[in-house]
Design an enzyme around this catalytic site. Structure first.
Site, PDB file in Angstrom:
ATOM      1  N   ARG A 122       5.969  36.488  69.175  1.00  0.00           N
ATOM      2  CA  ARG A 122       4.597  36.081  69.481  1.00  0.00           C
ATOM      3  C   ARG A 122       4.560  34.877  70.402  1.00  0.00           C
ATOM      4  O   ARG A 122       3.865  34.852  71.386  1.00  0.00           O
ATOM      5  CB  ARG A 122       3.845  35.710  68.189  1.00  0.00           C
ATOM      6  CG  ARG A 122       3.279  36.877  67.469  1.00  0.00           C
ATOM      7  CD  ARG A 122       2.970  36.517  66.054  1.00  0.00           C
ATOM      8  NE  ARG A 122       4.189  36.205  65.327  1.00  0.00           N
ATOM      9  CZ  ARG A 122       4.270  36.031  64.031  1.00  0.00           C
ATOM     10  NH1 ARG A 122       3.186  36.089  63.295  1.00  0.00           N
ATOM     11  NH2 ARG A 122       5.414  35.784  63.450  1.00  0.00           N
ATOM     12  N   LYS A 156       9.580  34.209  50.822  1.00  0.00           N
ATOM     13  CA  LYS A 156       8.152  33.913  50.953  1.00  0.00           C
ATOM     14  C   LYS A 156       7.478  34.313  49.653  1.00  0.00           C
ATOM     15  O   LYS A 156       7.982  35.189  48.950  1.00  0.00           O
ATOM     16  CB  LYS A 156       7.495  34.796  52.032  1.00  0.00           C
ATOM     17  CG  LYS A 156       8.030  34.709  53.412  1.00  0.00           C
ATOM     18  CD  LYS A 156       7.270  35.643  54.335  1.00  0.00           C
ATOM     19  CE  LYS A 156       7.679  35.397  55.779  1.00  0.00           C
ATOM     20  NZ  LYS A 156       7.058  36.293  56.708  1.00  0.00           N
ATOM     21  N   HIS A 186       1.976  44.345  64.161  1.00  0.00           N
ATOM     22  CA  HIS A 186       3.138  45.152  63.761  1.00  0.00           C
ATOM     23  C   HIS A 186       2.998  46.586  64.291  1.00  0.00           C
ATOM     24  O   HIS A 186       3.949  47.163  64.811  1.00  0.00           O
ATOM     25  CB  HIS A 186       3.247  45.231  62.232  1.00  0.00           C
ATOM     26  CG  HIS A 186       3.514  43.941  61.523  1.00  0.00           C
ATOM     27  ND1 HIS A 186       2.797  43.536  60.424  1.00  0.00           N
ATOM     28  CD2 HIS A 186       4.432  42.957  61.751  1.00  0.00           C
ATOM     29  CE1 HIS A 186       3.262  42.376  59.976  1.00  0.00           C
ATOM     30  NE2 HIS A 186       4.251  41.994  60.776  1.00  0.00           N
ATOM     31  N   SER A 227       0.562  38.029  59.134  1.00  0.00           N
ATOM     32  CA  SER A 227       0.179  38.474  57.787  1.00  0.00           C
ATOM     33  C   SER A 227      -0.414  37.309  56.995  1.00  0.00           C
ATOM     34  O   SER A 227      -1.353  37.479  56.222  1.00  0.00           O
ATOM     35  CB  SER A 227       1.410  39.025  57.051  1.00  0.00           C
ATOM     36  OG  SER A 227       1.927  40.137  57.712  1.00  0.00           O
TER      37      SER A 227
HETATM   38  P1  ADP Z   1       9.384  38.413  58.658  1.00  0.00           P
HETATM   39  O1  ADP Z   1       9.091  37.783  57.324  1.00  0.00           O
HETATM   40  O2  ADP Z   1      10.708  39.099  58.730  1.00  0.00           O
HETATM   41  O3  ADP Z   1       9.098  37.558  59.853  1.00  0.00           O
HETATM   42  P2  ADP Z   1       6.902  39.773  59.247  1.00  0.00           P
HETATM   43  O4  ADP Z   1       6.327  40.901  58.472  1.00  0.00           O
HETATM   44  O5  ADP Z   1       6.157  38.502  59.268  1.00  0.00           O
HETATM   45  O6  ADP Z   1       8.359  39.644  58.691  1.00  0.00           O
HETATM   46  O7  ADP Z   1       7.147  40.229  60.746  1.00  0.00           O
HETATM   47  C1  ADP Z   1       7.982  41.324  61.038  1.00  0.00           C
HETATM   48  C2  ADP Z   1       8.275  41.308  62.518  1.00  0.00           C
HETATM   49  O8  ADP Z   1       7.067  41.493  63.241  1.00  0.00           O
HETATM   50  C3  ADP Z   1       8.863  40.000  63.035  1.00  0.00           C
HETATM   51  O9  ADP Z   1       9.774  40.302  64.082  1.00  0.00           O
HETATM   52  C4  ADP Z   1       7.664  39.274  63.602  1.00  0.00           C
HETATM   53  O10 ADP Z   1       8.009  38.367  64.618  1.00  0.00           O
HETATM   54  C5  ADP Z   1       6.884  40.455  64.166  1.00  0.00           C
HETATM   55  N1  ADP Z   1       5.471  40.134  64.300  1.00  0.00           N
HETATM   56  C6  ADP Z   1       4.664  39.562  63.382  1.00  0.00           C
HETATM   57  N2  ADP Z   1       3.427  39.402  63.867  1.00  0.00           N
HETATM   58  C7  ADP Z   1       3.428  39.900  65.125  1.00  0.00           C
HETATM   59  C8  ADP Z   1       2.454  40.012  66.170  1.00  0.00           C
HETATM   60  N3  ADP Z   1       1.194  39.565  66.004  1.00  0.00           N
HETATM   61  N4  ADP Z   1       2.828  40.575  67.341  1.00  0.00           N
HETATM   62  C9  ADP Z   1       4.105  41.008  67.511  1.00  0.00           C
HETATM   63  N5  ADP Z   1       5.072  40.911  66.583  1.00  0.00           N
HETATM   64  C10 ADP Z   1       4.752  40.377  65.400  1.00  0.00           C
END
Ligand code: ADP
Length: 170
Positions: A100, A51, A27, A138
């Site tokens: 990703r 979630k 992130h 996460s």
């Molecule tokens: P959500 O529940 O909306 O997917 P996340 O907190 O899991 O929220 O992710 C927020 C954003 O960050 C999403 O666009 C997700 O694809 C991106 N993201 C999560 N992990 C990574 C990573 N390792 N590299 C790049 N982008 C990521």
């Protein structure tokens, strides 16, 4: 190869929404790159994602805030409405999402089209993960931490400690 990094001199605002439960280095990398493109980046922590959450909304916002202090054009906030509605309220022209793998694409494609249906004035913008963060999520960070594995290398300062203390209080 030389890197051109003009400082953001425009007033364009981008919203980077997500659960951030918790924020990790993948992130942070997206935030850093967005902050180089936009005049202002709002990292928007969604209050009630579909979630099971480990951290409260206040805790997730606080961890994001602590991770972005070095960028003066980045702020953390929470929201509980539709993402496009919140983006419009904050004057954002783009919604940033990170990609990703191809597995992220189907859902993001659907979401982007639905958001455009709701508000065609806000553009969806996708930043490809950096290779070193492609395996990061996460969910995996929480899983590792729950089993006592070190996660310091995967998350910004303070997050590993918060995971540990939250686990001990549970
Ligand atoms: P959500 O529940 O909306 O997917 P996340 O907190 O899991 O929220 O992710 C927020 C954003 O960050 C999403 O666009 C997700 O694809 C991106 N993201 C999560 N992990 C990574 C990573 N390792 N590299 C790049 N982008 C990521």
């Amino acid at each position: 190869m030389s890197e051109s990094r003009p400082s953001p001199d425009n007033s364009l605002v981008a919203l980077y929404p997500g659960s951030f439960d918790p924020i990790h280095n993948g992130h942070v990398d997206i935030i850093r790159r967005a902050a180089e493109l936009f005049g202002r980046v709002i990292v928007a922590v969604y209050d009630t994602p579909d979630k099971r959450l480990f951290f409260t909304t206040e805790e997730r916002v606080d961890l994001v805030r602590r991770a972005v202090t070095k960028w003066t054009n980045v702020e953390a906030a929470s929201y509980a409405t539709l993402t496009v509605e919140y983006a419009a309220t904050r004057g954002a022209r783009a919604i940033i999402r990170g990609l990703r793998a191809t597995s992220d694409f189907d859902f993001e494609f659907q979401l982007a089209l639905m958001n455009r249906h709701l508000n065609a004035g806000i553009e969806a913008l996708f930043l490809m993960t950096s290779l070193e963060h492609a395996h990061l999520s996460s969910t995996l960070v929480k899983e590792l931490s729950l089993h006592g594995a070190p996660v310091e290398d995967l998350v910004p300062n303070g997050v590993a400690e918060s995971l540990r203390s939250k686990r001990e209080r549970a």
